[in-house]
Design a protein around this motif. Sequence first.
Motif, short mmCIF file in Angstrom:
data_model
loop_
_atom_site.label_atom_id
_atom_site.label_comp_id
_atom_site.label_asym_id
_atom_site.label_seq_id
_atom_site.Cartn_x
_atom_site.Cartn_y
_atom_site.Cartn_z
N ASP A 22 0.79 -1.67 0.15
CA ASP A 22 -0.08 -0.24 0.04
C ASP A 22 1.04 0.94 -0.28
N GLY A 23 -0.04 2.45 0.11
CA GLY A 23 0.70 3.52 -0.60
C GLY A 23 0.16 4.88 -1.27
N PRO A 24 0.99 5.76 -1.00
CA PRO A 24 0.02 7.45 -1.36
C PRO A 24 -0.69 7.11 -2.78
N SER A 25 -2.00 7.82 -3.28
CA SER A 25 -1.81 7.79 -4.23
C SER A 25 -1.10 8.34 -5.04
N TRP A 26 -0.91 7.86 -6.29
CA TRP A 26 0.03 8.50 -7.55
C TRP A 26 -0.82 9.55 -8.27
N ALA A 27 0.11 10.50 -8.51
CA ALA A 27 0.09 11.61 -8.90
C ALA A 27 -0.99 11.64 -10.26
N PRO A 28 -1.09 11.25 -10.93
CA PRO A 28 -2.47 11.11 -12.28
C PRO A 28 -3.73 11.43 -10.61
N TRP A 71 -4.23 14.38 -9.57
CA TRP A 71 -4.71 15.01 -10.27
C TRP A 71 -6.28 15.10 -10.67
#
Lengths: 447, 466
Positions: free
Chosen positions: A214-220, A223
């Motif tokens: 798991d991790g933080p949301s991807w940049a797109p 956006w």
Amino acid sequence: MRGRPNLYVSYEDEQAILPTWTKRVLMVVFGLAAVLIPLGAVLQFGERTVQPLGFLAGGDWLRILGTVAITAIAALGLNILTGLCGQVSLGHAFFMGIGAYTAAVLGSPVGAAGVFGSRWGAGLPMWVWLPAAGIVAAMVGALVAPTAVRVRGLYLAFVTLGLVFIGEWMFRTFVAVTGGSQSGRSFPPLNLRLWGIEREGQPATGPGLDLVGDGPSWAPINWLDWLLGPWINLPDTMSSEAKHYVVLGAIAVVFVLFAKNLQRTRIGRSFMAIRDRDIAAEVMGVADAGAKTRAFAISSFYAGVSGALLGAFVTRLIPESFGLDLSVQFVAIILIGGAGTVTGALLGTVFVVVLPRLVQDFSLWLTETVNAGGFLAPVADLVVSTGPGDFGLVSTSQGVTPGLNVAQLNFVLYGVLIIIFLIFEPLGLYGIWIRIRNYWKAWPFTY
Amino acid sequence: MKRLRLRWIALLAVFLVVAACGGDDDDTATTAAAADTTEAPADTTAAPTDTTMAATSTSGAPTGEILTDVGVDLEAGTITVGLLSDLTGPFGPLVTAIVTGQEVYWENVNATGGVNGLTVNLEVRDTSYDVPTHVSLYEELKTQVVAFGHSTGSPHTVAINPQLQADGILAVPLTWYSGWSDPAINSNLVSHGTPYCLESMNLIEYAMDQAVAAGTAAPTIAIVSLPGDYGLDSAIGAAIAAETLGLEVVYDGTGAVVPGQDLTPIANEIVAADPDIVFITTTPTAFTEIYGPAIQQGFEAIWTGASPTYNPAFLASPLADALQRDFIGSAYVAPWGSGTPGTDELEALIASLRPDAMPLDYYAEGFVEAKILHEALLAAHEAGDMTQAGVLAAAKSLDEVDFNGLAPNESYTGEPNERLQREIVIFRPDAALLAAGGTGANVVEPAYTSETAANYEFTGACFVLE
């Protein structure tokens, strides 16, 4: 002139993927929903928040959706061969196996004994092993095609049936590649890495993107969240399953577009000409053997990629996974969904992949209803069998009881549905959809 | 058309950007998550990923307050345990009985006060012995259960193992694969029973002693097995034993048995090789397809093999007479009617809670699995941490689990080589016992450990699942 149904002023318009505005709007809405809902979008109305279909954002449902994406790719492949070109194939599982093991050999970490150790693995990144899985499967498909183009219909079904058994024997025997019967091997994870050879026991090298963990949301995604304003919010973190869903979904979309476009090309039309009447097609100048070989190769490419993704998604498969059952599943998808259409293949996939879960949840709910008592309990008790002596269609207790358990019920439903669709709706779920659409198209003047 | 194509290209580009941009986000991810959890140590309703951290940081929490996350509801007074069972696959009949054993065990616990007042509910899912289904069902249950009471199948359990480790959840593997004792694999697993590999050593040494006692000076052996973790783990143990004991292997059919194929050629080769001992690890069906043709040719030898090869139903078949003469059986749990306190209790509970159930030795397996988890839950309750990670830690700290004679005691602390289980039950098939309402197992050695097995230095799985 614009906006009139079924009136096209140019050939291009008629052949467009989304010919009407209704379809375009629906597609955008569907596309947004397919991205937002599984990622756990929350609608904000002042103080109140609503998460529509929030259960889809759970890990288990994201996994089902990921399976839908993988299965859809293989189903689209079979649809090209069977639906477009009219060549019945029971050998789809074999090509999936070829793709899966190509991916395993190219993508698995290099072992202590080198590339050709006890389990072969070259440690290459995904952008090598995924296309390679498709290409190797397509090459095998093209190799098989000369035998297959000589026979038709039932005979072709038998030739391809043979493939499944030859394949299963090969997969069981070639231990260095497949891990052998009932033990299997691990598959490379879906990690997008630009370069770098992976070695066993060492952290991955080279820049890239890990889908595992798991991790933080991807940049797109962030956006998109920003673009959608304060009314629709996406979570800041993405689970491993959500990442897999996004990547698998994106790959599936590429394959859907390719399949959709293939129908509109010269190659696709030659497939359909052969399906409708092969002799007439040859008279018109379609090279029969060439077109069938192409259909086999393209279909196998799809199957190979799907097999590679399945291996990476599940992380471990045994050779027995690529047996006749898997092939039959795809034939069922094509028949239930509706042969010859991309939409049909997709509908069939969703139906067949999601059905077991729905049946399971439904029977669990029935049992709960029976146990909870109340006015619905006697009704539920008619359907569910909770113990010996209690007759019902579905059995949710583990002892020896009358009734079918969930897995058996699924098999029965498959069979019954295939028969029903073949007799009453040869166009499958797609045919039903077309009828519903036509009803509303001219509503309220439908007669 | 042109515009449309451009739009699709734009869409594709977005996806490519997805792939390219997230690259260096991962490091920040872990540090951020770690920072979050240290701030909320007392938050008992935190998400499961957070509580792994929260749980460890509050091990000295005030007494009386119990940490929970998934699968334990203190207000409702329930504990939910998941079972990943093969109910409709090749081991369906066997696992169904094991699930019944678990159900009866927990029904009894719940009726007699529960786990410190908490009622245990089982969530059973049917994997059909299919790896993708197994993984999907794990994913479904992991947000509902505190631990997995069993996970059927070695490749299947290996497939979910990385996720068990990432999620910090405990599972009891329902296979006797020797790899479960390897600390490199078993950080989230508590296995039980003697692994196939050491079981083989016991059986072969016992069979050799029998052959020597019957007057054979230098017995020879044939080894036959299925492929896969079960057959190969067992066959590798057999080969080790044969070498240690100086037995000549006259026929080696390791991994030669492919279910569904004609197995008569294997029977013919065994007969042609004429061994004194046949060691065979297969499914019950495959066993009959080899044993039947072999004895039809008048072949006589000692036959033995891993526990799941044998089925008590054989004793109601035409094979019964020959089996009573030839077969040496093995069990990981005390068979029905052994008369130990554990089996007596089990038989009484089955009789009162499942009066229609026929006697089967698999119930005991369900009891053993449930007992391990029961002990772990009690230890977790005492430690005040009934989170998924807390139950895992509690299970891993169990010094001794006493099955009351139902199975040899297990320990989950200490050196792998020391705590490895090496003891099996040896029985001879007995149709008279079956007819008398038992399972037809005449126990000849209730707790047998051969010298070969006792001296075996465990350094890792006999057969490695790569």
